[in-house]
Design a protein around this motif. Structure first.
Motif, mmCIF file in Angstrom:
data_model
loop_
_atom_site.group_PDB
_atom_site.id
_atom_site.type_symbol
_atom_site.label_atom_id
_atom_site.label_comp_id
_atom_site.label_asym_id
_atom_site.label_seq_id
_atom_site.Cartn_x
_atom_site.Cartn_y
_atom_site.Cartn_z
ATOM 1 N N GLY A 103 12.605 8.170 -2.250
ATOM 2 C CA GLY A 103 12.156 7.815 -3.584
ATOM 3 C C GLY A 103 11.200 8.831 -4.168
ATOM 4 N N GLN A 104 10.191 8.333 -4.865
ATOM 5 C CA GLN A 104 9.267 9.171 -5.620
ATOM 6 C C GLN A 104 8.051 9.522 -4.772
ATOM 7 O OE1 GLN A 104 10.755 10.050 -8.487
ATOM 8 N NE2 GLN A 104 12.321 8.634 -7.710
ATOM 9 N N ARG A 105 8.030 10.733 -4.259
ATOM 10 C CA ARG A 105 6.987 11.148 -3.324
ATOM 11 C C ARG A 105 5.588 11.085 -3.950
ATOM 12 N NH1 ARG A 105 7.491 14.942 1.517
ATOM 13 N NH2 ARG A 105 5.316 15.325 2.078
ATOM 14 N N SER A 106 5.502 11.234 -5.262
ATOM 15 C CA SER A 106 4.201 11.219 -5.934
ATOM 16 C C SER A 106 3.449 9.904 -5.724
ATOM 17 C CB SER A 106 4.380 11.471 -7.435
ATOM 18 O OG SER A 106 5.211 10.480 -8.021
ATOM 19 N N CYS A 107 4.169 8.843 -5.368
ATOM 20 C CA CYS A 107 3.517 7.549 -5.122
ATOM 21 C C CYS A 107 2.567 7.594 -3.924
ATOM 22 C CB CYS A 107 4.559 6.458 -4.890
ATOM 23 S SG CYS A 107 5.530 6.014 -6.343
ATOM 24 N N LEU A 108 2.759 8.558 -3.037
ATOM 25 C CA LEU A 108 1.956 8.610 -1.816
ATOM 26 C C LEU A 108 0.463 8.706 -2.095
ATOM 27 C CD1 LEU A 108 4.112 11.072 0.331
ATOM 28 C CD2 LEU A 108 3.709 8.646 0.833
ATOM 29 N N VAL A 109 0.087 9.358 -3.180
ATOM 30 C CA VAL A 109 -1.338 9.574 -3.445
ATOM 31 C C VAL A 109 -1.849 8.698 -4.587
ATOM 32 C CG1 VAL A 109 -1.397 11.902 -2.505
ATOM 33 C CG2 VAL A 109 -0.767 11.578 -4.902
ATOM 34 N N GLY A 191 9.702 4.045 -7.447
ATOM 35 C CA GLY A 191 8.723 3.897 -6.390
ATOM 36 C C GLY A 191 9.165 4.581 -5.113
ATOM 37 N N LEU A 192 8.854 3.961 -3.997
ATOM 38 C CA LEU A 192 9.035 4.642 -2.717
ATOM 39 C C LEU A 192 9.319 3.640 -1.614
ATOM 40 C CD1 LEU A 192 8.711 7.602 -1.613
ATOM 41 C CD2 LEU A 192 6.365 6.996 -1.068
ATOM 42 N N ILE A 193 10.179 4.033 -0.696
ATOM 43 C CA ILE A 193 10.390 3.296 0.545
ATOM 44 C C ILE A 193 9.826 4.133 1.674
ATOM 45 C CG2 ILE A 193 12.165 2.605 2.207
ATOM 46 C CD1 ILE A 193 13.798 1.544 -0.107
#
Length: 365
Positions: A103-109, A191-193
């Motif tokens: 998914g969207q790696r930017s969600c990590l931070v 989002g992200l998984i």
């Protein structure tokens, strides 16, 4: 080679996060952990089989599923050494050195808040969870949960457009339960998984409590919406408390079994909340710090305004120090120091190293 080595560490049986971190602290990179002398591994508490596996080429340990993961344009890895490894997750006692992400790696931070609760949610509970998630998401928080039925799924639905993170107890290539497959695909768009489990790891009861520590570890706080007294959501709440996170609970009817978990948490010190504003007001400066863009390095003339941060800054060096060493130097308790280190790392002045050590970032000249 590098990504293969990270994945190969995950394939060594019984080599959990703590020993993986010990290896990284000793050898600095995942690739350097392999084909090293057995004598250099003896004092790390590894078994004979684990030491034998580390004598091999990383590619020898990979499965077909691993190779598919590494070759796919739709899958990714977040390594402990990556700049965007989630800053809050670094602070827990056993952070996973490797995250499998889709998914969207930017969600990590992004600043995150977890919303969890009963799989057998009432209609009212699901509506409440979805409404909280939507409102908190619109306020700038990324909503994390476990993609389970009930409250988890409702929380993800509420934050679909603003961004939501689903933490799986299976491999990130396997969606469980399958009833949430369509929801998972929609999550990936905005989002992200995330999973710490290697590809094709199926559902197993022992993996879900471990999953829960990541849900709470990623988040500034955990909000419980409906939970029976023996619910797995209470495990997430307990882990959040142990990690120094805020715990919030939505009260319910005294006649409902699903209110017993939140009411118990409130008796034990969780914050009773009735609106998203109640949550935001309690999160305080860490939420603001996470929303700010992180500078790459500290300015050369930076002086902390907070006197406690100034003591910590003066006690540190560009060589990594343990939290215990820093606490001894600046006269703070570990509990006090943990929050200060977190704020300074989020602001971009400190960085965490494998083994729970911290150092200053080089100043900008």
């Amino acid at each position: 080679m590098s990504d293969a080595a990270w994945l190969a560490l995950c394939r060594i049986s019984g080599l959990g996060p703590v020993r993986q971190q010990a290896l990284l602290a000793r050898f600095a990179t995942a690739a350097a952990c392999f084909q090293t002398g057995a004598g250099m591994l003896q004092d790390l508490g590894l078994s004979a089989k684990q030491i034998h596996a580390l004598q091999k080429e990383p590619e020898e340990l990979l499965t077909a599923a691993d190779r598919r993961w590494l070759s796919s344009p739709d899958t990714d890895l977040c390594r402990w050494t990556d700049a965007d490894y989630p800053p809050l997750l670094r602070q827990i006692p056993d952070p996973p050195p490797l995250l499998f992400i889709r998914g969207q790696r930017s969600c990590l931070v992004q600043p995150m808040l977890a919303i969890v609760g009963s799989r057998s949610a009432s209609a009212s509970g699901a509506i409440t969870a979805e409404a909280f998630a939507r409102s908190l998401g619109e306020s700038g928080l990324c909503i994390t949960s476990g993609l389970a039925l009930g409250i988890d799924a409702a929380a993800h639905r509420g934050a679909l457009t603003s961004g939501s993170v689903a933490v799986l107890g299976t491999g990130a290539d396997l969606i469980y339960p399958r009833a949430n497959l369509q929801l998972a695909h929609r999550l990936i768009e905005h989002g992200l998984i995330i999973s710490e489990q290697a590809p094709e790891t199926g559902p197993h009861s022992g993996l879900f409590p471990r999953r829960n520590r990541i849900i709470s570890g990623l988040s500034l706080g955990v909000l419980i919406v409906e939970a029976a007294e023996n619910s797995g959501s209470l495990i997430t709440a307990r882990l959040a408390m142990e990690q120094g996170r805020e715990v919030f609970a939505v009260p319910g009817s005294i006649h409902s079994p699903l209110s017993r978990g939140p009411h118990r948490l409130i008796r034990e010190g969780a914050k009773l909340v009735e609106s998203a504003e109640d949550v935001l007001s309690e999160l305080g400066p860490l939420y603001g710090a996470l929303r700010q863009a992180r500078p790459v390095t500290a300015p050369a003339n930076w002086t902390p305004e907070d006197p406690r941060q100034a003591r910590v800054w003066a006690a540190m060096d560009f060589d990594p120090l343990s939290a215990e060493e820093i606490a001894a130097r600046c006269g703070l308790t570990l509990g006090e120091l943990s929050a200060i280190l977190l704020e300074m790392e989020i602001s971009g002045y400190l960085t965490a190293s494998p083994g729970g050590r911290f150092c200053r970032l080089p100043p900008v000249s």
